[in-house]
Structures are given as structure tokens and as C-alpha cells.
Design an enzyme around this catalytic site. Sequence first.
Site, PDB file in Angstrom:
ATOM      1  N   ASP A   1      -1.217   0.396  -4.822  1.00 29.06           N
ATOM      2  CA  ASP A   1      -2.500   0.994  -5.190  1.00 29.06           C
ATOM      3  C   ASP A   1      -2.378   2.453  -5.611  1.00 29.06           C
ATOM      4  O   ASP A   1      -3.202   2.962  -6.368  1.00 29.06           O
ATOM      5  CB  ASP A   1      -3.513   0.838  -4.044  1.00 29.06           C
ATOM      6  CG  ASP A   1      -2.959   1.254  -2.692  1.00 29.06           C
ATOM      7  OD1 ASP A   1      -1.739   1.515  -2.589  1.00 29.06           O
ATOM      8  OD2 ASP A   1      -3.745   1.331  -1.721  1.00 29.06           O
ATOM      9  N   HIS A   2      -1.342   3.143  -5.104  1.00 31.82           N
ATOM     10  CA  HIS A   2      -1.136   4.576  -5.385  1.00 31.82           C
ATOM     11  C   HIS A   2       0.203   4.967  -4.791  1.00 31.82           C
ATOM     12  O   HIS A   2       0.845   4.154  -4.111  1.00 31.82           O
ATOM     13  CB  HIS A   2      -2.259   5.414  -4.757  1.00 31.82           C
ATOM     14  CG  HIS A   2      -2.466   5.092  -3.305  1.00 31.82           C
ATOM     15  ND1 HIS A   2      -1.560   5.457  -2.328  1.00 31.82           N
ATOM     16  CD2 HIS A   2      -3.419   4.364  -2.669  1.00 31.82           C
ATOM     17  CE1 HIS A   2      -1.970   4.998  -1.161  1.00 31.82           C
ATOM     18  NE2 HIS A   2      -3.080   4.306  -1.341  1.00 31.82           N
TER      19      HIS A   2
ATOM     20  N   ASP B   1       0.830  -1.214   0.000  1.00 33.31           N
ATOM     21  CA  ASP B   1       0.000   0.000   0.000  1.00 33.31           C
ATOM     22  C   ASP B   1       0.866   1.267   0.000  1.00 33.31           C
ATOM     23  O   ASP B   1       1.780   1.411   0.812  1.00 33.31           O
ATOM     24  CB  ASP B   1      -0.919  -0.018   1.229  1.00 33.31           C
ATOM     25  CG  ASP B   1      -2.107   0.903   1.069  1.00 33.31           C
ATOM     26  OD1 ASP B   1      -1.924   2.045   0.592  1.00 33.31           O
ATOM     27  OD2 ASP B   1      -3.220   0.490   1.417  1.00 33.31           O
TER      28      ASP B   1
ATOM     29  N   THR C   1      -7.049   3.923  -1.501  1.00 32.35           N
ATOM     30  CA  THR C   1      -6.803   2.488  -1.322  1.00 32.35           C
ATOM     31  C   THR C   1      -7.913   1.573  -1.852  1.00 32.35           C
ATOM     32  O   THR C   1      -7.654   0.695  -2.678  1.00 32.35           O
ATOM     33  CB  THR C   1      -6.564   2.202   0.172  1.00 32.35           C
ATOM     34  OG1 THR C   1      -5.397   2.916   0.553  1.00 32.35           O
ATOM     35  CG2 THR C   1      -6.377   0.725   0.441  1.00 32.35           C
TER      36      THR C   1
ATOM     37  N   HIS D   1      -2.601  11.019  -0.483  1.00 30.20           N
ATOM     38  CA  HIS D   1      -2.832  10.601  -1.869  1.00 30.20           C
ATOM     39  C   HIS D   1      -4.315  10.732  -2.109  1.00 30.20           C
ATOM     40  O   HIS D   1      -5.071  10.981  -1.164  1.00 30.20           O
ATOM     41  CB  HIS D   1      -2.348   9.156  -2.068  1.00 30.20           C
ATOM     42  CG  HIS D   1      -2.880   8.222  -1.030  1.00 30.20           C
ATOM     43  ND1 HIS D   1      -4.052   7.531  -1.189  1.00 30.20           N
ATOM     44  CD2 HIS D   1      -2.429   7.903   0.213  1.00 30.20           C
ATOM     45  CE1 HIS D   1      -4.282   6.804  -0.103  1.00 30.20           C
ATOM     46  NE2 HIS D   1      -3.318   7.028   0.783  1.00 30.20           N
TER      47      HIS D   1
ATOM     48  N   ASP E   1       2.266   2.938   3.255  1.00 27.23           N
ATOM     49  CA  ASP E   1       1.165   3.914   3.312  1.00 27.23           C
ATOM     50  C   ASP E   1       1.112   4.564   4.693  1.00 27.23           C
ATOM     51  O   ASP E   1       1.046   5.792   4.804  1.00 27.23           O
ATOM     52  CB  ASP E   1      -0.170   3.223   3.004  1.00 27.23           C
ATOM     53  CG  ASP E   1      -1.323   4.204   3.023  1.00 27.23           C
ATOM     54  OD1 ASP E   1      -1.395   5.028   2.091  1.00 27.23           O
ATOM     55  OD2 ASP E   1      -2.133   4.182   3.967  1.00 27.23           O
TER      56      ASP E   1
ATOM     57  N   HIS F   1       1.839   8.569   5.327  1.00 29.58           N
ATOM     58  CA  HIS F   1       0.896   9.546   5.901  1.00 29.58           C
ATOM     59  C   HIS F   1       1.511  10.230   7.117  1.00 29.58           C
ATOM     60  O   HIS F   1       1.424  11.442   7.269  1.00 29.58           O
ATOM     61  CB  HIS F   1      -0.395   8.844   6.354  1.00 29.58           C
ATOM     62  CG  HIS F   1      -1.316   8.483   5.244  1.00 29.58           C
ATOM     63  ND1 HIS F   1      -1.913   9.425   4.455  1.00 29.58           N
ATOM     64  CD2 HIS F   1      -1.750   7.277   4.791  1.00 29.58           C
ATOM     65  CE1 HIS F   1      -2.680   8.815   3.555  1.00 29.58           C
ATOM     66  NE2 HIS F   1      -2.591   7.510   3.738  1.00 29.58           N
TER      67      HIS F   1
HETATM   68  P1  AMP Z   1      -6.074   5.034   2.876  1.00 29.39           P
HETATM   69  O1  AMP Z   1      -4.685   5.417   3.125  1.00 29.39           O
HETATM   70  O2  AMP Z   1      -7.034   5.871   3.687  1.00 29.39           O
HETATM   71  O3  AMP Z   1      -6.476   5.054   1.430  1.00 29.39           O
HETATM   72  O4  AMP Z   1      -6.277   3.543   3.389  1.00 29.39           O
HETATM   73  C1  AMP Z   1      -5.232   2.725   3.878  1.00 29.39           C
HETATM   74  C2  AMP Z   1      -5.746   1.881   4.992  1.00 29.39           C
HETATM   75  O5  AMP Z   1      -6.752   0.993   4.529  1.00 29.39           O
HETATM   76  C3  AMP Z   1      -4.714   0.930   5.596  1.00 29.39           C
HETATM   77  O6  AMP Z   1      -3.895   1.560   6.540  1.00 29.39           O
HETATM   78  C4  AMP Z   1      -5.571  -0.137   6.218  1.00 29.39           C
HETATM   79  O7  AMP Z   1      -5.802   0.123   7.588  1.00 29.39           O
HETATM   80  C5  AMP Z   1      -6.899  -0.047   5.488  1.00 29.39           C
HETATM   81  N1  AMP Z   1      -7.175  -1.318   4.818  1.00 29.39           N
HETATM   82  C6  AMP Z   1      -6.436  -1.915   3.870  1.00 29.39           C
HETATM   83  N2  AMP Z   1      -6.984  -3.090   3.474  1.00 29.39           N
HETATM   84  C7  AMP Z   1      -8.111  -3.238   4.205  1.00 29.39           C
HETATM   85  C8  AMP Z   1      -9.121  -4.237   4.271  1.00 29.39           C
HETATM   86  N3  AMP Z   1      -9.071  -5.327   3.484  1.00 29.39           N
HETATM   87  N4  AMP Z   1     -10.139  -4.051   5.135  1.00 29.39           N
HETATM   88  C9  AMP Z   1     -10.202  -2.944   5.906  1.00 29.39           C
HETATM   89  N5  AMP Z   1      -9.281  -1.964   5.904  1.00 29.39           N
HETATM   90  C10 AMP Z   1      -8.238  -2.111   5.074  1.00 29.39           C
HETATM   91 ZN    ZN Z   2      -3.529   2.723  -0.204  1.00 29.53          ZN
HETATM   92 ZN    ZN Z   3      -3.156   5.990   2.516  1.00 31.55          ZN
END
Ligand code: AMP
Ligand code: ZN
Ligand code: ZN
Length: 406
Positions: free
Chosen positions: A237-238, A32, A68, A344, A190, A194
Site C-alpha cells: 500500500d505504501h 503492508d 493504509t 508513511h 508495516d 513503524h
Molecule cells: P497504518 O500504518 O496506520 O496506515 O495502518 C496499518 C494498520 O492497519 C495495521 O497494522 C493493521 O492493524 C490495520 N489494518 C489493516 N487492515 C485492516 C482491516 N481490514 N481492518 C482493520 N484494521 C486493519
Molecule cells: Zn499500510
Molecule cells: Zn503503517
Amino acid sequence: MRKFLILLSIIFYTLSLTYAQSQPYVLLVSFDGFRWDYLNRGLTPNLNRLAQNGVKALSLKPVFPSKTFPNHISIITGMYAENHGIIANHFENPFTGEVYKVARNSKSVLESKWYLGEAFWTTARRNGIVTASYFWPGSELEIEYRRPNYFQHYEHNRPYKTRIDGVMDWLQLPYKKRPHFITLYFHETDSYGHGYGPNSPEVNNAIKLLDSLTGYLTTRLQEIGMRDSVNIIFVSDHGMTGISPGKTINIENILKGFQYKMGGEKPFVMIEPENEKDLDLIYNVLKKHENHYTVYKKKDLPEYFHYSKHPFISSIIVIADLGWSLVNNKWLERFKRNKSKGNHGYPNYEMDMHGIFIANGPAFKKSLRTGTIQNIDIYPLLCKIFNIEPRSNIDGKLERIGFILK
Ligand code: AMP
Ligand code: ZN
Ligand code: ZN
């Protein structure tokens, strides 16, 4: 007659065993928020070795928004967010008020109704391929056939080596039960991106950790005698870019006196006027203050965003310039408190939002360097590797990616 039936079942068993043995293996690994250029920091000997002996793209282009869940779902379905339905990590069905939200213990991520695309594991299962997932957004749906055969409920702090060991256990199951398509997910880059920003020592440590886990993964494959038979695809993913509270635009101040709902995330927000007749007024005010962001009416959003078909996307979309954040008072307070330094979600033409693509194994060419690849093309690529028909309604195209296969 009995002898004949026994003979027939032996033939059938042998044939099905041969088919199972002849199926390829694919392990799809997601790091991630692993930005494309993290591979150029001299911190990733294991990943670079796999890239040298396989395929490496300059970058992997995400879909908009570069978040994500929308992107993991695009990778696994071959569709833009406007078509697979997961239009953000957090959004509302404006017709019912129901909310989709990525959060610890969130029920909505399990609800099939939000997911409009077909995940590769469902396509594969329909074709007799056993599948598994050691975490992937959208892999835990409550409808059995829409999940991989084996899956794990997401647990953020599950140790990384436990995840890899879990995959090795699946790969050692008896032939008939053994998955041939497996996903694996790590959040490390990730989270630190952040927290500390993409150029921090903390992110460099996260990169090193993921690289050493790559080494562990290949060693374990070697140990179980499967290193040469498993195709591994590393994606992200990004990417990530630096942000700061000094680069914020407070939408609440700009839209004082108007009634509207604001959704989305800091790099882009969706605005729905409470009263339809305010649409032009609100749009014009945002247009007048347009500085470090661009405002669009949904119907005029440039085609290249591929983000206007879904009915849950609001009538007005505001997109921040790279590194800028759109906030309301509440978000600004939180931003100052948690001192977040990276984000992101920005337009997918920004290179900072691009991820990685490395593929290594018997299906892939050796020592091939390519330009940028689009993540929606991975689903048809997987279909080609397994020699099965992709869904006809996808956005991905094998013609753009097929050249990386032998
Ligand atoms: P974001 O940076 O807000 O786009 O999302 C990243 C976060 O998504 C990660 O730190 C995880 O905690 C959460 N995440 C990733 N995969 C899953 C999943 N399968 N179910 C729930 N949360 C997830
Ligand atoms: Zn992500
Ligand atoms: Zn993120």
C-alpha cells in the site's frame, strides 16, 4: 416435454460449468508497508523468483495520503482518495461530527456510507464471479453485495499460515462455490517499520518472514494442483521512511491563540478554523513559519495530489517534508513515549513512499521489468483479466498498465 426440459438443464449446467472453469483465478496479496527497495536486500529469493518469471515494476506509486486504508481502497476501486471517500485512516464528517477511524473493533470501518467507490469484488460479483477476502480494508461492509462473497472479520494476530490455509480451502471448494478472485493481507513489514525504522534488523526479519510465507503459498498451490492456473499479484500500500522526535514541528505552538480543529496524521495534518474568517490569518501564520513543511489552502493544493474534491477535507492542509512530523503537544508526548522510528503518509512522489508490484501467472508476460506503476490502475487491470467492464467513474487507466498482460 419433460425430456426436453431435462436436456435443456443439462446443456445449461454444462455451459455454466465450462464458463466457471474458463474464468481466470487472481490472488491479490498485500504486504503492508513493504517498500519497493526491500526486494533489493538479498532477503527475498521466493519473491524474486516469481518476479523473474513474471512482471516486476520498479515500484508501485500510492495515492496521497500514503496511508493504509486510503491506498487499499484505491487499489480495489481504481480511484483517488478524494473520490473513493476514505481520505485518511482517521477523519471526521464536519457536517455531522461523525468519525471514521481505523482501530481495533472500530464500527465505522464497516459503515458503507463512507465508501463512495465500487470495490472490484462488487464489480466481479455483478458479473457472476465468486470472490473472497482473507482481510482487506473495506471488505467487511454491512451491506452484503458490497462485500466479497466470503470474507473474514479483521483479526490482527490471526497466524499468517492460517490465512494462507484459509485461501487454499476456498480454492478447493466445488466449482460453483469456488472464488476466482481472492485477497490476502499481512501487516508484518508495516508494524516493524513503524517500531524500528526501515533500515533495522527487525524489518529485515519481517521481509524474510514474508518471503518464506510466499514460498509456503506457492508450495500449497502446487500441492492442490493450481500453481499454473492462479495469477498472483503482490502489492504494497505504501513504503516507509525513518522519523525521530528531533524532527518535529509543533503546530500547537505555532497556532497559539487561534481556535481550530486539527485532524490527519503526523506526516500531514488538516486544519479547520472554528471561525471561517480566521482562515487567511491561520494560513498566513503557518506560511510565515513554513520550515520543513508546506502549507496549502485546500483550493490551491497542486493537482498532482488529487486531494481537494472531497467535502470532508479541511480548508488548510499542511504537509511535512520527508522524515519530519507535524504534532501537537499530545501527539509529541505519545511520540516520545512509544519511540516510533518509521512512518508513511508523505507525498506520493517521494520514492520512500512507494511499494512493490509483482505479478506472476498465466495472464502475465514473463520476465518483464517495467518502470513505476500507479496503484489506481490495478482495478482496470483486474477487469481486463476477467474480461468485464470497469466502472466508468474510476481514475485508473488500463492504457497505462495493460502492456503487462500477455
Ligand atoms: P497504518 O500504518 O496506520 O496506515 O495502518 C496499518 C494498520 O492497519 C495495521 O497494522 C493493521 O492493524 C490495520 N489494518 C489493516 N487492515 C485492516 C482491516 N481490514 N481492518 C482493520 N484494521 C486493519
Ligand atoms: Zn499500510
Ligand atoms: Zn503503517
